[in-house]
Design an enzyme around this catalytic site. Structure first.
Site, PDB file in Angstrom:
ATOM      1  N   ASN A 521      -0.899 -20.176  71.976  1.00  0.00           N
ATOM      2  CA  ASN A 521      -0.871 -19.730  70.543  1.00  0.00           C
ATOM      3  C   ASN A 521      -1.110 -18.102  70.325  1.00  0.00           C
ATOM      4  O   ASN A 521      -0.336 -18.063  69.597  1.00  0.00           O
ATOM      5  CB  ASN A 521      -2.199 -20.924  70.120  1.00  0.00           C
ATOM      6  CG  ASN A 521      -2.115 -21.157  68.913  1.00  0.00           C
ATOM      7  OD1 ASN A 521      -0.507 -22.178  69.037  1.00  0.00           O
ATOM      8  ND2 ASN A 521      -2.171 -21.408  67.757  1.00  0.00           N
ATOM      9  N   HIS A 721      -3.679 -22.554  56.502  1.00  0.00           N
ATOM     10  CA  HIS A 721      -2.858 -20.786  56.342  1.00  0.00           C
ATOM     11  C   HIS A 721      -2.403 -21.167  55.049  1.00  0.00           C
ATOM     12  O   HIS A 721      -0.863 -21.930  54.716  1.00  0.00           O
ATOM     13  CB  HIS A 721      -2.087 -20.602  57.286  1.00  0.00           C
ATOM     14  CG  HIS A 721      -2.338 -18.713  57.409  1.00  0.00           C
ATOM     15  ND1 HIS A 721      -1.274 -18.368  55.864  1.00  0.00           N
ATOM     16  CD2 HIS A 721      -2.919 -17.961  57.932  1.00  0.00           C
ATOM     17  CE1 HIS A 721      -1.599 -16.976  56.369  1.00  0.00           C
ATOM     18  NE2 HIS A 721      -2.232 -16.906  57.321  1.00  0.00           N
ATOM     19  N   GLU A 734      -0.896 -12.436  57.077  1.00  0.00           N
ATOM     20  CA  GLU A 734      -1.906 -11.887  55.957  1.00  0.00           C
ATOM     21  C   GLU A 734      -1.662 -11.141  55.877  1.00  0.00           C
ATOM     22  O   GLU A 734      -1.993 -10.015  54.943  1.00  0.00           O
ATOM     23  CB  GLU A 734      -3.538 -12.328  56.660  1.00  0.00           C
ATOM     24  CG  GLU A 734      -4.423 -12.428  55.476  1.00  0.00           C
ATOM     25  CD  GLU A 734      -5.641 -13.150  55.669  1.00  0.00           C
ATOM     26  OE1 GLU A 734      -5.887 -12.867  55.411  1.00  0.00           O
ATOM     27  OE2 GLU A 734      -5.070 -14.666  56.786  1.00  0.00           O
ATOM     28  N   ARG A 737       0.384  -9.772  52.619  1.00  0.00           N
ATOM     29  CA  ARG A 737      -0.616  -9.348  51.842  1.00  0.00           C
ATOM     30  C   ARG A 737      -1.955  -8.495  51.566  1.00  0.00           C
ATOM     31  O   ARG A 737      -1.966  -7.264  50.605  1.00  0.00           O
ATOM     32  CB  ARG A 737      -1.316 -10.764  51.357  1.00  0.00           C
ATOM     33  CG  ARG A 737      -0.752 -11.702  50.929  1.00  0.00           C
ATOM     34  CD  ARG A 737      -1.201 -12.763  51.039  1.00  0.00           C
ATOM     35  NE  ARG A 737      -1.680 -13.443  52.025  1.00  0.00           N
ATOM     36  CZ  ARG A 737      -2.537 -14.456  52.661  1.00  0.00           C
ATOM     37  NH1 ARG A 737      -3.367 -14.471  51.369  1.00  0.00           N
ATOM     38  NH2 ARG A 737      -2.710 -14.931  53.590  1.00  0.00           N
ATOM     39  N   ARG A 758      -8.680 -17.888  53.168  1.00  0.00           N
ATOM     40  CA  ARG A 758      -7.340 -18.878  53.112  1.00  0.00           C
ATOM     41  C   ARG A 758      -7.718 -20.035  53.208  1.00  0.00           C
ATOM     42  O   ARG A 758      -6.665 -20.665  52.180  1.00  0.00           O
ATOM     43  CB  ARG A 758      -7.123 -18.717  54.883  1.00  0.00           C
ATOM     44  CG  ARG A 758      -7.275 -17.701  55.532  1.00  0.00           C
ATOM     45  CD  ARG A 758      -7.013 -17.740  57.016  1.00  0.00           C
ATOM     46  NE  ARG A 758      -6.061 -16.836  58.075  1.00  0.00           N
ATOM     47  CZ  ARG A 758      -5.783 -16.041  58.976  1.00  0.00           C
ATOM     48  NH1 ARG A 758      -6.304 -17.334  59.761  1.00  0.00           N
ATOM     49  NH2 ARG A 758      -5.216 -15.010  59.297  1.00  0.00           N
ATOM     50  N   HIS A 861      -3.183 -24.480  60.169  1.00  0.00           N
ATOM     51  CA  HIS A 861      -3.301 -23.260  61.571  1.00  0.00           C
ATOM     52  C   HIS A 861      -4.472 -23.141  62.367  1.00  0.00           C
ATOM     53  O   HIS A 861      -3.261 -22.566  63.552  1.00  0.00           O
ATOM     54  CB  HIS A 861      -3.512 -22.308  60.419  1.00  0.00           C
ATOM     55  CG  HIS A 861      -2.924 -20.455  60.853  1.00  0.00           C
ATOM     56  ND1 HIS A 861      -2.074 -20.232  61.720  1.00  0.00           N
ATOM     57  CD2 HIS A 861      -4.248 -19.735  61.041  1.00  0.00           C
ATOM     58  CE1 HIS A 861      -2.669 -18.839  61.847  1.00  0.00           C
ATOM     59  NE2 HIS A 861      -3.899 -19.026  61.487  1.00  0.00           N
ATOM     60  N   HIS A 862      -5.188 -23.430  62.406  1.00  0.00           N
ATOM     61  CA  HIS A 862      -7.043 -23.220  63.265  1.00  0.00           C
ATOM     62  C   HIS A 862      -7.104 -25.021  63.185  1.00  0.00           C
ATOM     63  O   HIS A 862      -8.250 -24.702  62.264  1.00  0.00           O
ATOM     64  CB  HIS A 862      -7.147 -22.161  62.713  1.00  0.00           C
ATOM     65  CG  HIS A 862      -8.140 -21.367  64.161  1.00  0.00           C
ATOM     66  ND1 HIS A 862      -7.949 -20.152  64.648  1.00  0.00           N
ATOM     67  CD2 HIS A 862      -9.574 -21.827  64.522  1.00  0.00           C
ATOM     68  CE1 HIS A 862      -8.331 -20.643  65.378  1.00  0.00           C
ATOM     69  NE2 HIS A 862      -9.833 -21.168  65.445  1.00  0.00           N
ATOM     70  N   GLU A 891     -10.217 -20.966  71.296  1.00  0.00           N
ATOM     71  CA  GLU A 891     -10.193 -22.392  70.070  1.00  0.00           C
ATOM     72  C   GLU A 891     -10.363 -23.489  71.074  1.00  0.00           C
ATOM     73  O   GLU A 891     -10.948 -24.701  69.881  1.00  0.00           O
ATOM     74  CB  GLU A 891      -8.646 -21.790  69.288  1.00  0.00           C
ATOM     75  CG  GLU A 891      -8.702 -22.906  68.260  1.00  0.00           C
ATOM     76  CD  GLU A 891      -7.105 -22.830  67.541  1.00  0.00           C
ATOM     77  OE1 GLU A 891      -6.927 -23.554  66.441  1.00  0.00           O
ATOM     78  OE2 GLU A 891      -6.244 -21.894  67.970  1.00  0.00           O
ATOM     79  N   ARG A 901     -12.011 -20.125  59.316  1.00  0.00           N
ATOM     80  CA  ARG A 901     -11.841 -18.668  59.671  1.00  0.00           C
ATOM     81  C   ARG A 901     -11.444 -17.707  59.240  1.00  0.00           C
ATOM     82  O   ARG A 901     -10.013 -17.985  58.517  1.00  0.00           O
ATOM     83  CB  ARG A 901     -11.190 -18.974  61.284  1.00  0.00           C
ATOM     84  CG  ARG A 901     -10.605 -17.847  61.670  1.00  0.00           C
ATOM     85  CD  ARG A 901     -10.181 -17.893  63.053  1.00  0.00           C
ATOM     86  NE  ARG A 901      -8.727 -18.395  62.773  1.00  0.00           N
ATOM     87  CZ  ARG A 901      -7.505 -17.306  62.799  1.00  0.00           C
ATOM     88  NH1 ARG A 901      -7.727 -16.000  62.156  1.00  0.00           N
ATOM     89  NH2 ARG A 901      -6.211 -18.014  62.100  1.00  0.00           N
ATOM     90  N   GLY A 904      -8.215 -12.573  61.805  1.00  0.00           N
ATOM     91  CA  GLY A 904      -8.202 -11.762  62.125  1.00  0.00           C
ATOM     92  C   GLY A 904      -9.946 -11.730  63.388  1.00  0.00           C
ATOM     93  O   GLY A 904      -9.765 -10.625  64.092  1.00  0.00           O
TER      94      GLY A 904
END
Length: 928
Positions: A521, A721, A734, A737, A758, A861-862, A891, A901, A904
């Site tokens: 990932n 996300h 990200e 933004r 998020r 996403h995570h 992860e 999370r 970054g």
């Protein structure tokens, strides 16, 4: 012609200069010039030492003007100041009774902007090269073309003044002269472009002015040669017949030689794969005895190492042979050849100074691949040719992998008329990467990932088969080859960092990966790596503290983070950034993500996505260390008895099971975002959400460790996300933004602070009636984020020349979107967002067209939850006791990020705890 004749038979060039024998040193890039293209003393010694015994030395290409260097460390002949240094090279060569010939060139569109002060490279037409990330050049005006021709003449004049016996006009390697002749790069409709005759005018003009300079200097026997690439793979591109046409035109104006630019002297067509006739044979067959070209000597190059190579190449029809890598490894190559030695292209790592090889050249990839120390050699192979199938989608073919006892010597395609030119180009690029690395673990070719991975997998199978055959021949038990100190399960960032660190601490390591590719990932990571109080922050004047980083991560995780793990994470982050830099993986640019108040997200200098950059760098380090990787291999069970690890049972792609013996295991298999059932089990409300994760993120490592009694934490903490392109499930970084973009609803209005965490931004989007939103940004944001260009290429982006144009295309009221941007831009100017309280990434007004928009909605996403570990990355059981000999990182682990999370932090997590796990496992092995 036998070897004695080769070494003793002279050849007289058409203009009268005589070369004493038929062997030359090929022009090879050394990357060893000073910053301005001038000559260092070690380069003089390099050429002087290698001239002994040769008939001539063709010195590497020199750029003729400041916009011309195509690579770092290039030599220049762009001013009279360069004459003294070049004269030292010419003198050193001629002292060995060899002719000195200087190659001259201009890189054209192959020049990278950073090599020329950020300027745009020039070319015949504003057409980018057919390669990933190529810059679109600026089209030369007719006046500029005339000036360039004059500069080529100036270069010839300087070469004469420097004492060279001749020049080689570099019309090959896709540089500027070839670009003028190529229908791919030359789309002009004036005097300099059009049909084949018109495209010939520039190389002919360069040849004419070279003759004029030689005549003016009364250098009557001054050699003028021409190097050419016989074919181009581009469509449209130069064909072999086109090259013959141009060469005949040049010969009619007067040439002393023509020089094939090919990887091997016997190469056949790269366009027509059904024709295996060597190009030199076709060349001789095509030339009429009465033609001007028939009177011009031909130089062959590539693969000339031993006497048999010389004999075969001359018999094929070359008049002279240019020797490349053999001259680097053996400065006295001619003498060794004459004495009957059989040579291999290998050097000891301690021999650089003794061989007078400049340091930049020593680290050049093709040279680095020839450095072979006994203690660094990986698996042994049984020499021979191994046939392997390559299957990917509609692609089905056979490759031949030729192996020596310790390296890959060649990879060839078996003839197949169904292959297209695009695939052939992919194959050639990937073949080169694998031969240079002496490994199948190299970067895939952009745009052909599936085909690349299938090829790499086939080469990997050939290596495994060869190793088994070697073991059988030597009476070695194949099982004994599969005894390791540390087994790393998973090849994402955490696994690779762990493997490299464990290896460097003395452990024998293997990486087991159940997917057919390396990277996991991590390849999808985009924004960067968070760390506080780093060298790069200090260099940019960014004041930050670890305490602030800790508090903001704790707050972002809703205070559910394990405080001890978080403290370890924050403390080790700067060292992890430094460790990457030591491995030539430099994250020197810095941006910000949601939930952070300070720029601490480190990313590549070119602002590209961090994931691919990181994996590419780690894989190169893996390859350099000969760390083995088993792809398509599932870790089925960790053998754990009486509190000790004894091995890992694996199942390969053919369903065969075996046990790899080991003392320590590191599990780095990632999270479970791609396991729909598992996600829905812990969070039923996420049913139907797309996931940004790769299909291997199924939580297999969690299950593997739970079977041993490992504890889990925070399993219901699953992050969505906010910005995912829904059709492709592709994450929009990200960094967009963070670069200054905003989010607007379908009504054209902002609805949240885009730089919130998020979970909060996702909730705001889900709360909209349409449950989706648009990221809106301008040209300033696009230009500062390389990822944006990737999104444009993938078709995610709607572009408008004005705000009204953009609004119309995405179905918004132009007046409303205009008002939204006006209000936001005023907030940026005042650095105060009264609407939503945004305090970060108010970088500049969004007012520079064109304008862009991407439609997004949240996606899984995570997974913040996972296996419980100690602060030393040891896996803990349900009683909070460590499972001896087992570590986990990345992860697959829970507890570090809490309930949410921060962008970054995942990349920081995988490197920090990957390094820690590798260190602990390697140290453990020394004690048991």
């Amino acid at each position: 012609m036998d070897l004695n004749n080769v070494l003793n038979t002279a050849l007289c060039f058409p203009k009268g200069k005589t070369v004493k024998n038929r062997l030359l040193m090929a022009p090879m890039t050394t990357c060893s010039g000073f910053y301005d293209g001038s000559v260092p003393q070690d380069l003089v010694e390099y050429y002087g030492k290698r001239a002994q015994g040769l008939g001539a030395v063709i010195v590497e290409c020199c750029f003729i003007e400041p916009l011309g260097p195509a690579f770092p460390g290039a030599l220049g002949i762009d001013s009279d100041k360069k004459i003294p240094g070049l004269a030292r090279i010419a003198s050193a060569i001629k002292q060995q009774d060899a002719l000195a010939i200087l190659q001259i060139y201009h890189g054209g569109r192959m020049v990278e902007p950073e090599l020329i002060g950020g300027k745009t490279p020039v070319a015949p037409s504003a057409v980018a090269a057919a390669r990933e990330g190529a810059t679109t050049p600026r089209e030369l005006s007719c006046q500029e073309i005339d000036v360039l021709i004059t500069k080529f003449g100036d270069a010839v004049n300087r070469a004469i003044k420097a004492g060279f016996d001749g020049v080689e006009i570099h019309g090959a390697n896709t540089y500027l002269i070839q670009q003028f002749f190529s229908p791919h790069s030359n789309r002009r409709e004036d005097h300099w472009g059009g049909d084949r005759e018109k495209r010939s005018r520039f190389p002919l003009a360069v040849l004419d002015i070279a003759h004029q300079m030689a005549d003016r200097a009364e250098a009557n026997d001054f050699i003028i040669g021409y190097r050419f690439s016989p074919e181009e793979m581009e469509k449209p591109g130069i064909t072999f017949q086109d090259s013959l046409y141009l060469l005949e035109k040049l010969a009619q104006r007067g040439l002393d030689y023509v020089h094939f630019s090919v990887g091997h002297w016997s190469r056949s067509s790269i366009i027509d794969l059904t024709d295996h006739t060597p190009l030199i044979t076709r060349y001789r067959q095509a030339i009429s005895p009465s033609s001007s070209l028939a009177k011009v000597p031909v130089i062959g190059v590539g693969g000339i190492v031993n006497r048999s190579d010389v004999d075969q190449a001359l018999a094929a029809g070359y008049d002279l042979l240019a020797v490349g890598k053999a001259c680097i490894v053996y400065p006295d190559w001619c003498q060794r050849l004459h004495s009957g030695q059989t040579l291999t292209l290998e050097m000891e790592s301690t021999q650089r100074e003794a061989l007078s090889i400049p340091e930049p050249l020593w680290y050049f990839s093709l040279v680095d691949a020839m450095i072979r120390d006994v203690q660094n050699v990986g698996k042994k192979f049984k020499a021979g040719v191994y046939h392997e199938k390559v299957e990917a989608e509609a692609l089905k073919l056979i490759i031949d992998v030729q192996l020596d006892t310790d390296r890959i010597t060649d990879i060839r395609l078996q003839p197949d008329s169904s292959l297209d030119v695009d695939f052939t180009q992919t194959f050639e690029q990937l073949r080169t990467r694998m031969l240079v690395a002496n490994s199948p673990y190299v970067d895939a070719i952009a745009g052909a990932t599936t085909q690349s991975e299938a090829l790499k997998k086939a080469v990997s199978r050939a290596l495994s088969t060869s190793t088994k055959h070697w073991a059988e021949d030597c009476g070695v038990d194949p099982a004994s080859l599969e005894h390791y100190d540390v087994i790393v399960i998973g090849s994402g960032g955490a696994g690779l960092a762990a493997a490299i660190n464990a290896h460097d601490l003395g452990a024998k390591v293997v990486v087991v990966e159940r997917m057919p590719t390396i990277g996991g990932n991590t390849l999808k990571a985009s924004v960067g790596m968070n760390a506080a109080q780093t060298f790069y922050q200090q260099k940019k004047g960014i004041e930050d503290t670890k305490a602030c980083f800790y508090e903001e991560t704790l707050k972002g995780g809703k205070f559910k983070n394990n405080p001890d793990l978080l403290q370890q994470f924050v403390e080790r982050a700067p060292d992890a950034i430094n460790w990457l830099a030591q491995q030539d993986i430099v994250l020197s640019d810095i941006t910000i993500t949601g939930g952070m108040s300070i720029d601490r997200t480190h990313r590549p200098a070119d602002r590209s996505a961090v994931g691919g950059f990181l994996i590419s760098g780690l894989v190169k380090n893996l390859t350099q260390r000969h760390i083995e990787v088993l792809l398509d291999t599932k870790a089925d069970n960790i053998e754990f008895h009486q509190g000790k690890v004894s091995g890992v049972r694996v199942i390969d792609e053919y369903g065969e099971s075996r046990v790899l013996q080991t003392k320590a295991v590191i599990v780095a298999t990632g999270g479970f975002s791609a396991n729909t059932k598992m996600v829905e089990h812990y969070r039923p409300e996420l049913t139907g959400f797309v996931t940004t994760n790769h299909k291997g993120a199924t939580g297999s490592g969690i299950t593997l460790l739970q079977n041993l009694g490992a504890a889990t934490v925070d399993m219901a903490e699953i992050q969505i996300h906010p910005t995912v392109e829904q059709k492709s499930a592709y994450l929009i970084s990200e960094s967009i933004r963070g670069g200054g973009a905003i989010l607007v609803s379908q009504a054209g209005v902002r609805f949240c602070n885009e730089m919130e965490t998020r979970d909060k931004v996702s909730a705001q989007i889900i709360g909209l009636a349409e449950k989706s939103a648009w990221i809106v940004f301008d040209e300033q944001v696009r230009s500062q984020n390389k990822a944006a260009d990737e999104y444009i290429a993938k078709g995610f982006v709607v572009q408008g020349e004005s705000i009204d144009d953009l609004a119309t295309q995405i179905g918004m009221d132009p007046s409303v979107l205009t008002q939204t941007l006006d209000t936001f831009n005023q907030a940026v100017r005042q650095q105060q967002d009264l609407q939503f309280g945004r305090t970060t990434a108010l970088r500049h007004p969004l007012d520079k067209g064109p304008f862009y928009a991407i439609k997004i909605a949240p996606g899984v996403h995570h997974t913040m939850g996972g296996i419980a570990i100690s602060t030393q990355a040891q896996v803990l059981d349900t009683h909070n006791h460590p499972l001896q000999g087992i570590w986990a990182a990345g992860e697959v682990v829970g507890g570090i990020h809490g309930a949410n999370r921060i962008g970054g932090n995942a990349v920081a997590d995988i490197i920090i705890f990957g390094l820690l796990a590798g260190e602990q496992a390697a140290n453990w092995v020394k004690t048991v």
